[in-house]
Design a protein around this motif. Structure first.
Motif, PDB file in Angstrom:
ATOM      1  N   SER A   6     -47.452 -17.195 -33.926  1.00 47.27           N
ATOM      2  CA  SER A   6     -46.736 -15.928 -33.907  1.00 47.27           C
ATOM      3  C   SER A   6     -46.067 -15.645 -32.564  1.00 47.27           C
ATOM      4  CB  SER A   6     -47.692 -14.782 -34.259  1.00 47.27           C
ATOM      5  OG  SER A   6     -48.698 -14.678 -33.287  1.00 47.27           O
ATOM      6  N   PHE A   7     -46.467 -16.348 -31.523  1.00 47.36           N
ATOM      7  CA  PHE A   7     -45.871 -16.108 -30.214  1.00 47.36           C
ATOM      8  C   PHE A   7     -45.629 -17.452 -29.534  1.00 47.36           C
ATOM      9  CE2 PHE A   7     -45.982 -15.005 -25.702  1.00 47.36           C
ATOM     10  CZ  PHE A   7     -44.988 -14.060 -25.694  1.00 47.36           C
ATOM     11  N   LEU A  12     -39.438 -18.201 -24.641  1.00 46.93           N
ATOM     12  CA  LEU A  12     -39.134 -17.191 -23.631  1.00 46.93           C
ATOM     13  C   LEU A  12     -38.964 -17.819 -22.253  1.00 46.93           C
ATOM     14  CD1 LEU A  12     -41.648 -14.415 -24.737  1.00 46.93           C
ATOM     15  CD2 LEU A  12     -39.248 -14.653 -25.349  1.00 46.93           C
ATOM     16  N   GLU A  13     -39.736 -18.848 -21.965  1.00 42.77           N
ATOM     17  CA  GLU A  13     -39.674 -19.483 -20.654  1.00 42.77           C
ATOM     18  C   GLU A  13     -38.334 -20.158 -20.388  1.00 42.77           C
ATOM     19  OE1 GLU A  13     -43.058 -22.062 -20.793  1.00 42.77           O
ATOM     20  OE2 GLU A  13     -44.370 -20.554 -19.918  1.00 42.77           O
ATOM     21  N   GLY A  14     -37.634 -20.585 -21.412  1.00 42.34           N
ATOM     22  CA  GLY A  14     -36.372 -21.275 -21.229  1.00 42.34           C
ATOM     23  C   GLY A  14     -35.188 -20.360 -20.965  1.00 42.34           C
ATOM     24  N   LEU A  15     -35.389 -19.045 -21.064  1.00 44.91           N
ATOM     25  CA  LEU A  15     -34.279 -18.112 -20.895  1.00 44.91           C
ATOM     26  C   LEU A  15     -33.718 -18.103 -19.475  1.00 44.91           C
ATOM     27  CD1 LEU A  15     -35.342 -14.987 -22.952  1.00 44.91           C
ATOM     28  CD2 LEU A  15     -33.443 -16.531 -23.385  1.00 44.91           C
ATOM     29  N   ARG A  55     -28.317 -19.120 -27.980  1.00 50.45           N
ATOM     30  CA  ARG A  55     -29.290 -19.625 -28.958  1.00 50.45           C
ATOM     31  C   ARG A  55     -30.715 -19.327 -28.491  1.00 50.45           C
ATOM     32  NH1 ARG A  55     -25.556 -23.754 -29.362  1.00 50.45           N
ATOM     33  NH2 ARG A  55     -26.609 -25.004 -27.798  1.00 50.45           N
ATOM     34  N   ARG A  56     -30.965 -19.568 -27.215  1.00 51.85           N
ATOM     35  CA  ARG A  56     -32.304 -19.303 -26.679  1.00 51.85           C
ATOM     36  C   ARG A  56     -32.638 -17.811 -26.731  1.00 51.85           C
ATOM     37  NH1 ARG A  56     -34.565 -23.484 -23.390  1.00 51.85           N
ATOM     38  NH2 ARG A  56     -33.186 -25.278 -23.279  1.00 51.85           N
ATOM     39  N   LEU A  57     -31.655 -16.975 -26.415  1.00 53.64           N
ATOM     40  CA  LEU A  57     -31.867 -15.532 -26.450  1.00 53.64           C
ATOM     41  C   LEU A  57     -32.163 -15.068 -27.875  1.00 53.64           C
ATOM     42  CD1 LEU A  57     -31.916 -12.982 -24.731  1.00 53.64           C
ATOM     43  CD2 LEU A  57     -29.466 -12.756 -25.133  1.00 53.64           C
ATOM     44  N   GLU A  62     -36.162 -13.240 -31.967  1.00 53.35           N
ATOM     45  CA  GLU A  62     -36.898 -13.456 -33.209  1.00 53.35           C
ATOM     46  C   GLU A  62     -38.391 -13.562 -32.938  1.00 53.35           C
ATOM     47  OE1 GLU A  62     -35.036 -16.873 -34.958  1.00 53.35           O
ATOM     48  OE2 GLU A  62     -33.167 -15.789 -35.360  1.00 53.35           O
ATOM     49  N   THR A  63     -38.753 -14.228 -31.851  1.00 52.43           N
ATOM     50  CA  THR A  63     -40.161 -14.353 -31.481  1.00 52.43           C
ATOM     51  C   THR A  63     -40.759 -12.989 -31.187  1.00 52.43           C
ATOM     52  OG1 THR A  63     -39.871 -16.578 -30.597  1.00 52.43           O
ATOM     53  CG2 THR A  63     -41.758 -15.342 -29.785  1.00 52.43           C
TER      54      THR A  63
END
Length: 103
Positions: A6-7, A12-15, A55-57, A62-63
């Motif tokens: 679920s998480f 998030l780290e790649g942003l 795409r990462r954002l 979504e996460t």
């Protein structure tokens, strides 16, 4: 804590690195910093980096949206906190009684 399903922290780290890459390309700043200089980026490379960041954002959104409790407003959160505080106080009182009363 939420499960890995679920998480997904990696999303998030790649942003930040993706954003820094776009910034460095637009403003001609080397990223990651290198001693050998930085070649100018082509418009196509900048577009590709920006698309990767988008795409990462989107994946991060979504996460975050999939996390439990995201739909609870502030008033609902306050109600949950009050309920949990009452439950905590009840459990403390039960423990106090159990360990202070003689058998």
């Amino acid at each position: 804590m939420a499960s890995d399903e679920s998480f997904r922290l990696a999303e998030l780290e790649g942003l930040v690195p993706a954003l820094l890459k776009v910034y460095s390309m637009v403003y001609d700043v080397p990223y990651p910093p290198k001693g050998d200089g930085n070649k100018p980026s082509t418009p196509q490379e900048i577009v590709e980096a920006a698309d990767d960041f988008k795409r990462r954002l989107q994946a991060a959104r979504e996460t975050i949206d999939s996390l439990p409790g995201g739909d609870v407003d502030v008033e609902g959160q306050e109600e949950i906190i009050k309920m949990l505080e009452k439950w905590r106080d009840l459990k403390r009182e039960q423990l106090r009684k159990k360990f202070t009363e003689a058998p």
